[in-house]
Design an enzyme around this catalytic site. Structure first.
Site, mmCIF file in Angstrom:
data_model
loop_
_atom_site.group_PDB
_atom_site.id
_atom_site.type_symbol
_atom_site.label_atom_id
_atom_site.label_comp_id
_atom_site.label_asym_id
_atom_site.label_seq_id
_atom_site.Cartn_x
_atom_site.Cartn_y
_atom_site.Cartn_z
ATOM 1 C CE LYS A 49 -3.919 -1.837 2.675
ATOM 2 N NZ LYS A 49 -4.958 -1.664 1.662
ATOM 3 C CG ASP B 213 -7.495 -4.815 7.531
ATOM 4 O OD1 ASP B 213 -8.684 -4.513 7.323
ATOM 5 O OD2 ASP B 213 -6.770 -5.388 6.685
ATOM 6 C CG ASP C 79 -3.814 -4.261 -0.215
ATOM 7 O OD1 ASP C 79 -3.966 -4.629 0.970
ATOM 8 O OD2 ASP C 79 -3.937 -3.085 -0.597
ATOM 9 C CD GLU D 121 -5.581 -8.102 3.679
ATOM 10 O OE1 GLU D 121 -5.402 -7.611 2.550
ATOM 11 O OE2 GLU D 121 -6.239 -7.534 4.574
ATOM 12 N NE ARG E 28 -10.991 -9.752 -1.750
ATOM 13 C CZ ARG E 28 -11.365 -8.827 -2.632
ATOM 14 N NH1 ARG E 28 -11.685 -9.176 -3.859
ATOM 15 N NH2 ARG E 28 -11.433 -7.555 -2.274
HETATM 16 N N1 BES Z 1 -8.077 -3.759 4.588
HETATM 17 C C1 BES Z 1 -8.256 -3.353 3.247
HETATM 18 C C2 BES Z 1 -9.548 -2.587 3.022
HETATM 19 C C3 BES Z 1 -9.695 -1.262 3.721
HETATM 20 C C4 BES Z 1 -9.470 -0.093 3.039
HETATM 21 C C5 BES Z 1 -10.096 -1.198 5.034
HETATM 22 C C6 BES Z 1 -9.622 1.117 3.672
HETATM 23 C C7 BES Z 1 -10.248 0.014 5.674
HETATM 24 C C8 BES Z 1 -10.006 1.171 4.989
HETATM 25 C C9 BES Z 1 -8.274 -4.585 2.332
HETATM 26 O O1 BES Z 1 -7.484 -5.634 2.742
HETATM 27 C C10 BES Z 1 -7.743 -4.144 1.024
HETATM 28 O O2 BES Z 1 -6.601 -3.785 0.955
HETATM 29 N N2 BES Z 1 -8.583 -4.194 0.001
HETATM 30 C C11 BES Z 1 -8.193 -3.822 -1.313
HETATM 31 C C12 BES Z 1 -8.748 -4.854 -2.265
HETATM 32 C C13 BES Z 1 -8.230 -4.734 -3.650
HETATM 33 C C14 BES Z 1 -6.742 -5.029 -3.707
HETATM 34 C C15 BES Z 1 -8.993 -5.711 -4.517
HETATM 35 C C16 BES Z 1 -8.761 -2.447 -1.601
HETATM 36 O O3 BES Z 1 -9.862 -2.155 -1.140
HETATM 37 O O4 BES Z 1 -8.088 -1.674 -2.257
HETATM 38 ZN ZN ZN Z 2 -7.132 -5.764 4.750
HETATM 39 MN MN MN Z 3 -5.481 -5.451 2.057
#
Ligand code: BES
Ligand code: ZN
Ligand code: MN
Length: 504
Positions: A279, A290, A349, A351, A353
């Site tokens: 990220k 998270d 990222d 992760e 799911r």
């Molecule tokens: N933990 C994040 C989602 C998240 C984003 C939680 C902002 C709280 C605030 C999750 O693991 C993630 O990184 N999701 C990605 C998925 C994508 C790579 C398909 C996302 O939302 O960008």
């Molecule tokens: Zn996450």
């Molecule tokens: Mn993630």
């Protein structure tokens, strides 16, 4: 803060400050507010006439009593229009009023029972809402401050009711409210805790403590055991971290004769750096939260046990860090989940799911009769719904209706999102059964559709709390940082399912 209930006259309390209310559009105060106004020789009436106090939601007007009554101050809490009064308005007003009085240094506070017997609100419900609003509104997380700023805490809140006949139900409400707020505050604490103080092992220790205190069974699967079972989706995520992953299983037996078991499954990523699909640095610290889903599941099990609900609940929390390293899982890797489905890890990222895939499949192995998973799953749900409501996804309309209603009662808004077949195209993989990302469009839906492959035909609801688990502003009973969402929703759901079971 201690909360008491007494029968008496609000103007005659030996406290530092009292809380009364004002509805929007009222020309002259009524009820307890009128009694206080009279004791103050019309001070409140004058503030209303001069339009300083309008009774708008969120408004708090501090009135100095100049020795006319024992309390030094009166907080006049705005309630909005009387015809629109809800429990959530009461919670919000108590949160605002309590914070305003804390700033004045008040230690002992008395309040009238806002809303009791008004517009169909039962006294017990009003007492729950007052307890929730005050405790959650005053919540702070100061564990890591070496100097506590000179703010004092409100030590005692007394609910003052004129009719002695209502005292018993008010006391019941306060007791129930305390269980709900204790659980919510626990969730907030775990989410606010920095990731170096809240590793999967730390989370496990908290879960053990909750289990011990409430006579709940706990089992923790270690890496070897997960490997034997075939939880390779979870283990793939854990590969980048030196912190050992944990799979926490909590079992509460409230009705052993009943074969039904409600499953609550919470995402427990104690820090999400994104892994090799790293990220951006900005805002990454937010990812210490998270594990909000997992925290709410642990807290809910504790509360359900405290309430001695006649229902069986199993909590599942897959917990790990998601970090990049020489041993980390890579984009393009393929893993075989517990239910033998193969997954292409297109983006490390995504992760949440992956770990939930194994947890949901494990829930099916345990024969859970319904599963509700809770996860800070996608940034996309924030784009779709913002921060005011949680997204819900389901394969069972009846179950999601119950979840949404449980949220309404808690003042935790939930909005159902679609799971149309057509979106499935986006998570088809060239090399495996399914892939863990579905492109830029409808990201929260493709995330949910991925999970659906692992809950299969078990009645299931997925709650995406990425927009609601934390807040950047202070309002009503919400403070900056963790909100504790959806802990009170889950407890209400367990309550609703218990009542339903009792009817059958
Ligand atoms: N933990 C994040 C989602 C998240 C984003 C939680 C902002 C709280 C605030 C999750 O693991 C993630 O990184 N999701 C990605 C998925 C994508 C790579 C398909 C996302 O939302 O960008
Ligand atoms: Zn996450
Ligand atoms: Mn993630």
């Amino acid at each position: 803060m201690e909360i008491k209930v007494i029968a008496g006259d609000i103007t005659k309390q030996p406290v530092d400050a009292i809380i009364v209310n004002l509805f929007e559009g009222t020309e002259r105060p009524t009820g307890a507010t009128a009694a206080v106004d009279q004791a103050l020789e019309g001070a409140i009436s004058r503030l209303i006439a001069q339009r300083e106090a309008k009774g708008k939601k969120g408004e708090v007007t501090i009135v100095h009593t100049m020795g006319k009554i024992e309390p030094l101050r009166v907080a006049l809490a705005g309630m909005g229009k009387q015809a629109e009064l809800t429990l959530d308005t009461i919670r919000g007003a108590m949160g605002e009023a309590c914070r305003a009085l804390r700033k004045t240094g008040a230690k002992r506070v008395a309040t009238i029972v806002h809303g009791a017997g008004m517009g169909g609100i039962e006294p017990e419900e009003a007492a729950i809402a007052i307890t929730e609003g005050s405790i959650l509104g005053l919540y702070t997380f100061k564990r890591h401050k070496s100097k506590i700023e000179n703010e004092t805490e409100i030590e005692e809140l007394t609910l003052v009711e004129r009719e002695a006949s209502k005292i018993r139900s008010l006391e019941r409400g306060v007791a129930r409210g305390k269980v709900l707020t204790d659980a919510t505050a626990l969730t907030r604490d775990l989410v606010n805790e920095p990731a170096n103080y809240m590793t999967p092992t730390d989370m496990t220790n908290i879960a053990k403590k909750v289990a011990e205190e409430n006579n709940i069974e706990i089992e923790v699967l270690e890496r070897e055991h997960m490997s034997e079972l075939g939880m390779n989706a979870l283990l793939g995520v854990a590969k980048g971290s030196t912190q050992p992953p944990k799979f926490i299983i909590l079992r509460y037996w409230g009705n052993r004769e009943n074969p039904k078991k409600l499953g609550l499954v919470g995402k427990g990523i104690t820090f999400d750096s994104g892994g090799i699909s790293l990220k951006p640095a900005e805002g990454m610290g937010e990812m210490k939260g998270d594990m909000a889903g997992g925290a709410s599941v642990i807290a809910t099990l504790g509360a359900v046990a405290k309430l001695r609900l006649k229902i069986n609940v199993v909590g599942l929390v897959p917990a790990t860090e998601n970090l990049p390293s020489g041993s980390a899982q890579k984009p393009g890797d393929v893993v075989v989940a517990l239910n033998k489905k193969t997954i292409e890890v297109e983006n490390t990222d995504a992760e949440g799911r992956l770990i939930l895939a194994d947890a949901l499949a494990y829930g099916r192995k345990l024969g859970l009769s319904a599963m509700v998973d809770v996860a800070t799953l996608t940034g996309a749900i924030r784009i779709a719904l913002g921060t005011h409501c949680t997204g819900a996804f389901t394969n069972n309309q009846d179950l999601v209706d119950k979840v949404v209603r449980s949220g309404e009662k808690a003042g935790e808004k939930i909005w159902q999102m679609p799971l149309f077949e057509e979106y499935k195209e986006q998570i088809k993989s060239e090399v495996a059964d399914i892939k863990n990302t579905g492109g830029r469009f409808a990201g929260s839906i493709t995330g949910a559709l991925f999970l659906a492959e692992f809950s299969e035909d078990t009645p299931w609801v997925h709650l995406d709390i990425a927009g609601t688990s934390t807040s950047t502003s202070e309002k009503g009973y919400t403070v900056k940082g963790a909100t504790g969402v959806p802990t009170r929703t889950l407890i209400n759901l367990a309550l609703a399912l218990t009542e339903e079971g009792a009817k059958q």
